[in-house]
Design an enzyme around this catalytic site. Structure first.
Site, PDB file in Angstrom:
ATOM      1  N   HIS A 288      16.216  29.940 -35.029  1.00  0.00           N
ATOM      2  CA  HIS A 288      15.235  29.283 -35.889  1.00  0.00           C
ATOM      3  C   HIS A 288      13.890  29.311 -35.184  1.00  0.00           C
ATOM      4  O   HIS A 288      13.808  29.675 -34.002  1.00  0.00           O
ATOM      5  CB  HIS A 288      15.646  27.829 -36.163  1.00  0.00           C
ATOM      6  CG  HIS A 288      15.598  26.996 -34.910  1.00  0.00           C
ATOM      7  ND1 HIS A 288      16.646  26.953 -34.006  1.00  0.00           N
ATOM      8  CD2 HIS A 288      14.611  26.226 -34.379  1.00  0.00           C
ATOM      9  CE1 HIS A 288      16.305  26.175 -32.984  1.00  0.00           C
ATOM     10  NE2 HIS A 288      15.077  25.725 -33.195  1.00  0.00           N
TER      11      HIS A 288
ATOM     12  N   HIS B 136       8.282  31.012 -31.449  1.00  0.00           N
ATOM     13  CA  HIS B 136       9.317  31.848 -30.841  1.00  0.00           C
ATOM     14  C   HIS B 136      10.689  31.442 -31.361  1.00  0.00           C
ATOM     15  O   HIS B 136      10.856  30.349 -31.894  1.00  0.00           O
ATOM     16  CB  HIS B 136       9.292  31.711 -29.313  1.00  0.00           C
ATOM     17  CG  HIS B 136       9.687  30.350 -28.843  1.00  0.00           C
ATOM     18  ND1 HIS B 136       8.815  29.278 -28.849  1.00  0.00           N
ATOM     19  CD2 HIS B 136      10.868  29.874 -28.376  1.00  0.00           C
ATOM     20  CE1 HIS B 136       9.450  28.209 -28.401  1.00  0.00           C
ATOM     21  NE2 HIS B 136      10.695  28.531 -28.111  1.00  0.00           N
TER      22      HIS B 136
END
Length: 191
Positions: free
Chosen positions: A40, A126
């Site tokens: 995620h 990220h």
């Protein structure tokens, strides 16, 4: 252990699979690989909060992103956090479009309006893929490769609960979709 919560951008299954395939040749280099279902992109980390606070945060986030449109996003390569020769986090990065930073600001501000204290570190988009460099005797060599994957549409934000004893360890508790032309929004209740 008390569960922690966070809001994140949900990745499509095909992107999770593509990242997992890239990690197949790298996971043995780290002490802990992240389960592909747990991939995620965190927008706001809440930590341990009460159920009532969570409900309020979801309502505020829903209002904040109600007019935000979905946008294209691309995974572009790998990077690390921590000591250069022995990183603690290995991640897949994005092309960092302005729309992603705007979305993160809206989610973060909504959490604050709901009365929550959130992690104030600068936003570094990220997808964490592994943790803790395994070989202390052999220094990590930064990868100098660029991944070429097709873009995907960033369209769903979710509230996740951490269950550290489970694998995968993140459980989706609520989500909402970003606005798309010609489509109604489908938003779910908190489970």
């Amino acid at each position: 252990m008390t569960p922690h919560y966070f809001f994140a951008l949900v990745l499509p299954d095909e992107i999770k699979q593509a990242i997992a395939e890239e990690m197949e040749t790298r996971h043995h280099l780290f002490q802990k690989s992240v389960h592909p279902e747990d991939y995620h992109l965190t927008l706001a980390f809440l930590g341990s909060v009460s159920g009532e606070a969570i409900k309020g945060a979801c309502e505020h986030v829903q209002q904040a992103v109600d007019t935000v449109s979905s946008f294209p996003l691309t995974i572009t390569g790998f990077g690390t956090f921590g000591k250069e020769t022995a990183p603690r986090i290995f991640w897949a990065g994005t092309d960092e479009p302005a729309a992603l930073f705007l979305l993160q600001q809206k989610v973060s501000s909504a959490c604050k309006r709901a009365g929550l204290k959130i992690d104030e570190k600068p936003f570094r988009p990220h997808v964490t893929t592994a943790r803790k460099w395994l070989n202390a005797e052999k220094p990590f060599k930064q990868l100098r490769e660029t991944l070429v994957w097709p873009f995907f549409t960033a369209a769903e934000i979710a509230l996740f609960q951490t269950n550290v004893k489970n694998e995968p360890k993140y459980e989706k508790k609520w989500s909402c979709t970003l606005k798309q032309l010609g489509e109604d929004k489908h938003n779910g209740p908190i489970s």
